[in-house]
Enzyme design. Structure first.
Site, PDB file in Angstrom:
ATOM      1  N   HIS A  53       0.841  -1.192   0.000  1.00 65.58           N
ATOM      2  CA  HIS A  53       0.000   0.000   0.000  1.00 65.58           C
ATOM      3  C   HIS A  53       0.882   1.249   0.000  1.00 65.58           C
ATOM      4  O   HIS A  53       2.100   1.165   0.161  1.00 65.58           O
ATOM      5  CB  HIS A  53      -0.945  -0.002   1.214  1.00 65.58           C
ATOM      6  CG  HIS A  53      -0.239  -0.132   2.523  1.00 65.58           C
ATOM      7  ND1 HIS A  53      -0.376  -1.213   3.359  1.00 65.58           N
ATOM      8  CD2 HIS A  53       0.636   0.684   3.128  1.00 65.58           C
ATOM      9  CE1 HIS A  53       0.375  -1.048   4.427  1.00 65.58           C
ATOM     10  NE2 HIS A  53       1.005   0.091   4.305  1.00 65.58           N
TER      11      HIS A  53
HETATM   12  C1  T46 Z   1       3.231   0.716   6.760  1.00 69.00           C
HETATM   13  C2  T46 Z   1       3.991  -0.524   7.003  1.00 69.00           C
HETATM   14  C3  T46 Z   1       5.469  -0.284   7.109  1.00 69.00           C
HETATM   15  C4  T46 Z   1      -3.769  -0.333  13.629  1.00 69.00           C
HETATM   16  O1  T46 Z   1      -4.829  -0.540  14.210  1.00 69.00           O
HETATM   17  N1  T46 Z   1      -2.970   0.731  13.980  1.00 69.00           N
HETATM   18  C5  T46 Z   1      -1.780   0.997  13.359  1.00 69.00           C
HETATM   19  O2  T46 Z   1      -1.124   1.985  13.728  1.00 69.00           O
HETATM   20  C6  T46 Z   1      -1.355   0.127  12.304  1.00 69.00           C
HETATM   21  C7  T46 Z   1      -0.055   0.415  11.597  1.00 69.00           C
HETATM   22  C8  T46 Z   1      -2.157  -0.931  11.974  1.00 69.00           C
HETATM   23  N2  T46 Z   1      -3.314  -1.153  12.624  1.00 69.00           N
HETATM   24  C9  T46 Z   1      -4.103  -2.335  12.288  1.00 69.00           C
HETATM   25  C10 T46 Z   1      -4.690  -2.322  10.881  1.00 69.00           C
HETATM   26  C11 T46 Z   1      -4.722  -3.767  10.498  1.00 69.00           C
HETATM   27  O3  T46 Z   1      -5.923  -4.345  10.947  1.00 69.00           O
HETATM   28  O4  T46 Z   1      -3.226  -3.476  12.309  1.00 69.00           O
HETATM   29  C12 T46 Z   1      -3.572  -4.381  11.283  1.00 69.00           C
HETATM   30  C13 T46 Z   1      -2.360  -4.708  10.424  1.00 69.00           C
HETATM   31  O5  T46 Z   1      -1.980  -3.551   9.669  1.00 69.00           O
HETATM   32  P1  T46 Z   1      -1.410  -3.638   8.193  1.00 69.00           P
HETATM   33  O6  T46 Z   1      -1.952  -4.825   7.489  1.00 69.00           O
HETATM   34  O7  T46 Z   1      -1.604  -2.297   7.537  1.00 69.00           O
HETATM   35  O8  T46 Z   1       0.157  -3.873   8.481  1.00 69.00           O
HETATM   36  P2  T46 Z   1       1.362  -3.856   7.435  1.00 69.00           P
HETATM   37  O9  T46 Z   1       2.501  -4.487   8.117  1.00 69.00           O
HETATM   38  O10 T46 Z   1       0.949  -4.391   6.119  1.00 69.00           O
HETATM   39  O11 T46 Z   1       1.679  -2.287   7.205  1.00 69.00           O
HETATM   40  C14 T46 Z   1       2.147  -1.486   8.279  1.00 69.00           C
HETATM   41  C15 T46 Z   1       1.426  -0.136   8.295  1.00 69.00           C
HETATM   42  O12 T46 Z   1       0.012  -0.342   8.271  1.00 69.00           O
HETATM   43  C16 T46 Z   1       1.797   0.750   7.132  1.00 69.00           C
HETATM   44  O13 T46 Z   1       1.383   2.067   7.415  1.00 69.00           O
HETATM   45  O14 T46 Z   1       3.712   1.623   6.126  1.00 69.00           O
HETATM   46  O15 T46 Z   1       3.549  -1.265   8.159  1.00 69.00           O
END
Ligand code: T46
Length: 136
Positions: A53
């Site tokens: 993303h």
């Molecule tokens: C990024 C990369 C480096 C939250 O509730 N609060 C938060 O601050 C974050 C980051 C995530 N979440 C929840 C949202 C999803 O349900 O945690 C779950 C996993 O998040 P996500 O699938 O977006 O995680 P990554 O590792 O794919 O991405 C993350 C960050 O979301 C993104 O901003 O730049 O790490």
């Protein structure tokens, strides 16, 4: 990809001797924004690919506190792989950069410092939409 204002790998200062090492991180000094949020990623599985993303309005700095991983950064024109494997390496990622995280070592702990609170509406999760936004 040459380093751009939105993607930059850099080194934190570290202070150490035979008793150990310390890396200080001060908001707006060692990183170019006020930190509003901190999160960390760990226990990643062998073939995990995370991210996929971009953010419309979010600056972040990524640091591997343990182990290592590869960060794929794509500004719509060029795509590059950055390896984070040193505790003193930081990767700054600004607005409108598509990112993926992969090749996590088993012991990887990836710390992320972010300029804004979590807001799901700030995510672009569709690559074609991302290209349309950046004009790539
Ligand atoms: C990024 C990369 C480096 C939250 O509730 N609060 C938060 O601050 C974050 C980051 C995530 N979440 C929840 C949202 C999803 O349900 O945690 C779950 C996993 O998040 P996500 O699938 O977006 O995680 P990554 O590792 O794919 O991405 C993350 C960050 O979301 C993104 O901003 O730049 O790490």
């Amino acid at each position: 990809m040459s380093e751009s204002k939105n993607i930059k790998k850099f080194k934190f200062k570290s202070f150490g001797d035979e008793s150990g090492w310390l890396v200080p991180i001060e908001a707006s000094k060692d990183i170019p924004f006020e930190i509003k949020r901190i999160y960390y990623i760990y226990d990643t599985t062998a073939n995990a690919v995370r991210g996929k993303h971009a953010h419309i309005d979010l600056e972040q700095v990524l640091v591997c506190l343990n182990g290592g991983c590869t960060i794929v950064v794509d500004d719509g024109k060029e795509c590059k792989e950055v390896i984070l494997s040193q505790r003193t390496d930081g990767l700054y990622i600004g607005n409108n950069v598509w990112r993926e995280m992969k090749d996590f070592s088993k012991d990887c702990v990836l710390l992320v410092l972010a300029s804004k609170y979590f807001e799901d509406s700030q995510y672009i999760r569709d690559y074609e939409e991302f290209l349309a936004v950046v004009g790539g």
